[in-house]
Scaffold this active site. Structure first.
Site, PDB file in Angstrom:
ATOM      1  N   LYS A   1      39.735  22.857 -25.198  1.00 31.85           N
ATOM      2  CA  LYS A   1      39.587  24.241 -25.656  1.00 31.85           C
ATOM      3  C   LYS A   1      39.137  25.150 -24.520  1.00 31.85           C
ATOM      4  CE  LYS A   1      38.558  23.379 -30.530  1.00 31.85           C
ATOM      5  NZ  LYS A   1      37.561  23.512 -31.595  1.00 31.85           N
TER       6      LYS A   1
ATOM      7  N   LYS B   1      49.108  16.969 -30.811  1.00 27.53           N
ATOM      8  CA  LYS B   1      48.584  16.987 -32.177  1.00 27.53           C
ATOM      9  C   LYS B   1      49.007  18.263 -32.917  1.00 27.53           C
ATOM     10  CE  LYS B   1      44.386  18.193 -32.773  1.00 27.53           C
ATOM     11  NZ  LYS B   1      42.958  18.464 -32.853  1.00 27.53           N
TER      12      LYS B   1
ATOM     13  N   LYS C   1      45.860  23.996 -35.644  1.00 25.52           N
ATOM     14  CA  LYS C   1      45.814  25.376 -36.134  1.00 25.52           C
ATOM     15  C   LYS C   1      45.913  26.369 -34.996  1.00 25.52           C
ATOM     16  CE  LYS C   1      42.380  24.336 -39.545  1.00 25.52           C
ATOM     17  NZ  LYS C   1      40.968  24.153 -39.228  1.00 25.52           N
TER      18      LYS C   1
HETATM   19  P1  TYM Z   1      39.229  20.990 -38.022  1.00 27.80           P
HETATM   20  O1  TYM Z   1      39.198  22.170 -38.890  1.00 27.80           O
HETATM   21  O2  TYM Z   1      39.826  21.108 -36.670  1.00 27.80           O
HETATM   22  O3  TYM Z   1      39.963  19.773 -38.743  1.00 27.80           O
HETATM   23  C1  TYM Z   1      39.597  19.401 -40.045  1.00 27.80           C
HETATM   24  C2  TYM Z   1      39.946  17.940 -40.310  1.00 27.80           C
HETATM   25  O4  TYM Z   1      41.336  17.723 -40.153  1.00 27.80           O
HETATM   26  C3  TYM Z   1      41.565  16.679 -39.236  1.00 27.80           C
HETATM   27  N1  TYM Z   1      42.778  16.991 -38.465  1.00 27.80           N
HETATM   28  C4  TYM Z   1      43.833  16.190 -38.378  1.00 27.80           C
HETATM   29  N2  TYM Z   1      44.098  14.995 -38.913  1.00 27.80           N
HETATM   30  C5  TYM Z   1      45.316  14.449 -38.650  1.00 27.80           C
HETATM   31  N3  TYM Z   1      46.252  15.038 -37.887  1.00 27.80           N
HETATM   32  C6  TYM Z   1      46.031  16.248 -37.319  1.00 27.80           C
HETATM   33  N4  TYM Z   1      46.952  16.828 -36.570  1.00 27.80           N
HETATM   34  C7  TYM Z   1      44.777  16.884 -37.568  1.00 27.80           C
HETATM   35  N5  TYM Z   1      44.235  18.063 -37.190  1.00 27.80           N
HETATM   36  C8  TYM Z   1      43.013  18.109 -37.749  1.00 27.80           C
HETATM   37  C9  TYM Z   1      40.336  16.670 -38.345  1.00 27.80           C
HETATM   38  O5  TYM Z   1      40.156  15.419 -37.716  1.00 27.80           O
HETATM   39  C10 TYM Z   1      39.250  16.975 -39.333  1.00 27.80           C
HETATM   40  O6  TYM Z   1      38.854  15.817 -40.028  1.00 27.80           O
HETATM   41  N6  TYM Z   1      35.042  19.457 -35.989  1.00 27.80           N
HETATM   42  C11 TYM Z   1      35.707  19.348 -37.281  1.00 27.80           C
HETATM   43  C12 TYM Z   1      35.027  20.159 -38.371  1.00 27.80           C
HETATM   44  C13 TYM Z   1      33.625  19.714 -38.644  1.00 27.80           C
HETATM   45  C14 TYM Z   1      33.242  18.511 -39.260  1.00 27.80           C
HETATM   46  C15 TYM Z   1      31.817  18.551 -39.336  1.00 27.80           C
HETATM   47  C16 TYM Z   1      33.951  17.417 -39.746  1.00 27.80           C
HETATM   48  C17 TYM Z   1      32.492  20.425 -38.367  1.00 27.80           C
HETATM   49  N7  TYM Z   1      31.385  19.720 -38.804  1.00 27.80           N
HETATM   50  C18 TYM Z   1      31.094  17.489 -39.867  1.00 27.80           C
HETATM   51  C19 TYM Z   1      33.208  16.364 -40.280  1.00 27.80           C
HETATM   52  C20 TYM Z   1      31.803  16.409 -40.351  1.00 27.80           C
HETATM   53  C21 TYM Z   1      37.166  19.745 -37.099  1.00 27.80           C
HETATM   54  O7  TYM Z   1      37.811  19.304 -36.232  1.00 27.80           O
HETATM   55  O8  TYM Z   1      37.711  20.576 -37.959  1.00 27.80           O
END
Ligand code: TYM
Length: 337
Positions: free
Chosen positions: A113, A200, A203
Site C-alpha cells: 500500500k 489478488k 477493492k
Molecule cells: P478487507 O476489507 O481488505 O478484507 C476483508 C476480508 O476479505 C478477505 N479478502 C479476500 N479473500 C479472498 N480473496 C480475496 N481476493 C480477498 N480480498 C479480501 C480478507 O482476507 C478479509 O478477511 N485487515 C482486514 C480487516 C480487519 C480485520 C480485523 C479482519 C480489520 N480488523 C480483525 C479480521 C479481524 C482486511 O483486510 O479487510
C-alpha cells in the site's frame, strides 16, 4: 457449554467483492451457528488511506447491510462499527507502546500500500496491523476467519499478545490476552483479479473490471466475465501455475455453483472458454441474486439497521471494557473510581 468466540471484519472502502464473500464472509455465516460471533465494520481502518467523509458513513451502513444480506443473522451475531467502541483506539495505543517498529515495517500489505501512496503515507497506514491486533484481542477471540492475505497480520497479533503483553505483564496462569487463531478457508481464501490471475482481487484496484462487486447488476457481471483475461488453451483446470486465470475462474465456479472442486473439474475440463464463460456468468448471477434482493430490503430500512448496530455495540462494548480493565490494571494505569 461455553461457545468459542469468533471475530472478523471488513473495511468499508468501496463495495464488497466476490473475494471478500468467498474468502471470508461465507465462512462467518457457518461459524455464527456454533460460535459466539462478533462481526465489525472496521471504519477506523478505512481512514488509513485518503478517504471521502461523505462516502464513508454511507459505506459503513452499506457494509453492515451486506453482512446481513450474505447471511449474518443479527440474532446470532453482534454486528457493529469499530468507531463506536472507543476501546479499539485505546488498545491500539497501548499496544503501540510495546510493538517494535520493525515488526510493522516488514508487513507485506504495508509495503504494497505504501508503494501506491508515494510520499503521502500516514502513520495510521503503518499502524494498521496494530489496530487490527487490538480489534481481535479486545474480544478474547478464539478464531479469526479471514482470507489468506491476512495471515501475516494474524501472526503479528499473536506475537504482540504473547511476547509483548502476556509474557511481560501477565501472570503465569493468568494470561491477559487469549491467543487467537486464524481460520482460513481451504477453497476461496485467495480469489484473484479477473484482469490478471497473478494478482489478488482487490477493492483498491483502479480497474473496476478486475473484480465483481456483490451488488453488480447481471449485465455488468456478464460484461466483466466476458472481458476477464483468459489464455489460448482449451479446457479448464486447477493449480496449473502457467494458467492462473483458468485456476481462478474454475475455483470461483466450483464454489458459487455449489459443485465443489471435483465435480466442477469434471464438468469443465473439456470445455473451451467460449462455453465456460457463459456458465460462470449464469452461476455468478444466480448466486448473487438472493444477496442483492435481501440487501435492497435491508438498506431501505436504516432505522432497523441502526438498531442492529446499536445492539451489537452494547454487547461488544461490555466485553471490550472487561478486557481493557484487565490490561489497564496490568500496565499500572489507574482504574477509574
Ligand atoms: P478487507 O476489507 O481488505 O478484507 C476483508 C476480508 O476479505 C478477505 N479478502 C479476500 N479473500 C479472498 N480473496 C480475496 N481476493 C480477498 N480480498 C479480501 C480478507 O482476507 C478479509 O478477511 N485487515 C482486514 C480487516 C480487519 C480485520 C480485523 C479482519 C480489520 N480488523 C480483525 C479480521 C479481524 C482486511 O483486510 O479487510
Amino acid at each position: 457449554m461455553v461457545r468459542k468466540r469468533v471475530f472478523s471484519g471488513v473495511q468499508p472502502t468501496g463495495e464488497l467483492h466476490l473475494g471478500n464473500w468467498l474468502g471470508a464472509i461465507r465462512n462467518w455465516v457457518d461459524l455464527q451457528k456454533t460460535h459466539e460471533a462478533f462481526f465489525c465494520v472496521v471504519d477506523l481502518h478505512a481512514i488509513t488511506v485518503p478517504h471521502d467523509p461523505n462516502l464513508l458513513a454511507q459505506s459503513s451502513i452499506s457494509t453492515a447491510a451486506l453482512y446481513m444480506a450474505c447471511g449474518i443473522d443479527s440474532k446470532l451475531s453482534s454486528i457493529f462499527l469499530q468507531s463506536h467502541i472507543p476501546a479499539h483506539s485505546e488498545l491500539c495505543w497501548l499496544l503501540n507502546c510495546v510493538t517494535p517498529l520493525n515488526w510493522l515495517e516488514r508487513m507485506i500489505q504495508f509495503k504494497e500500500k505504501a508503494l501506491k501512496q508515494g510520499d503521502n503515507i500516514s502513520v495510521g497506514l503503518l499502524d494498521y496491523p496494530v489496530l487490527m491486533a487490538a480489534d481481535i484481542l479486545l474480544y478474547d477471540s478464539d478464531l479469526v476467519p479471514v482470507g489468506e492475505d491476512q495471515k501475516q497480520h494474524l501472526e503479528l497479533a499473536r506475537d504482540i499478545a504473547q511476547s509483548r503483553i502476556n509474557s511481560r505483564f501477565g501472570k503465569e496462569n493468568e494470561p491477559i490476552f487469549k491467543i487467537p487463531k486464524p481460520l482460513i478457508m481451504q477453497e476461496g481464501a485467495k480469489i484473484m483479479s479477473l484482469a490478471d490471475g497473478n494478482n489478488k482481487m482487490s477493492k483498491s484496484d483502479p480497474n473496476e473490471s478486475s473484480r465483481i462487486g456483490l451488488l453488480d447488476p447481471p449485465d455488468l457481471i456478464a460484461k466483466k466475465i466476458k472481458r476477464a483475461k483468459t489464455d489460448s488453451q482449451f479446457g479448464l483446470e486447477f493449480d496449473n501455475p502457467n494458467r492462473p486465470e483458468a485456476s481462478n475462474l474454475l475455483t470461483i465456479y466450483s464454489i458459487i455453483s455449489g459443485l465443489g472442486k471435483d465435480k466442477a473439474l469434471k464438468e469443465c475440463s473439456e470445455m473451451g472458454w467460449g462455453q465456460f464463460k457463459p456458465l460462470l456468468t449464469e452461476a455468478t448471477i444466480s448466486a448473487l441474486e438472493p444477496i442483492q434482493i435481501h440487501y435492497q430490503e435491508l438498506i431501505k430500512n436504516p432505522k432497523e439497521l441502526n438498531q442492529v448496530l446499536n445492539e451489537g455495540k452494547l454487547k461488544a462494548n461490555e466485553i471490550a471494557e472487561q478486557t481493557m480493565n484487565r490490561l489497564r490494571k496490568a500496565l499500572g494505569l489507574q482504574l477509574q473510581a
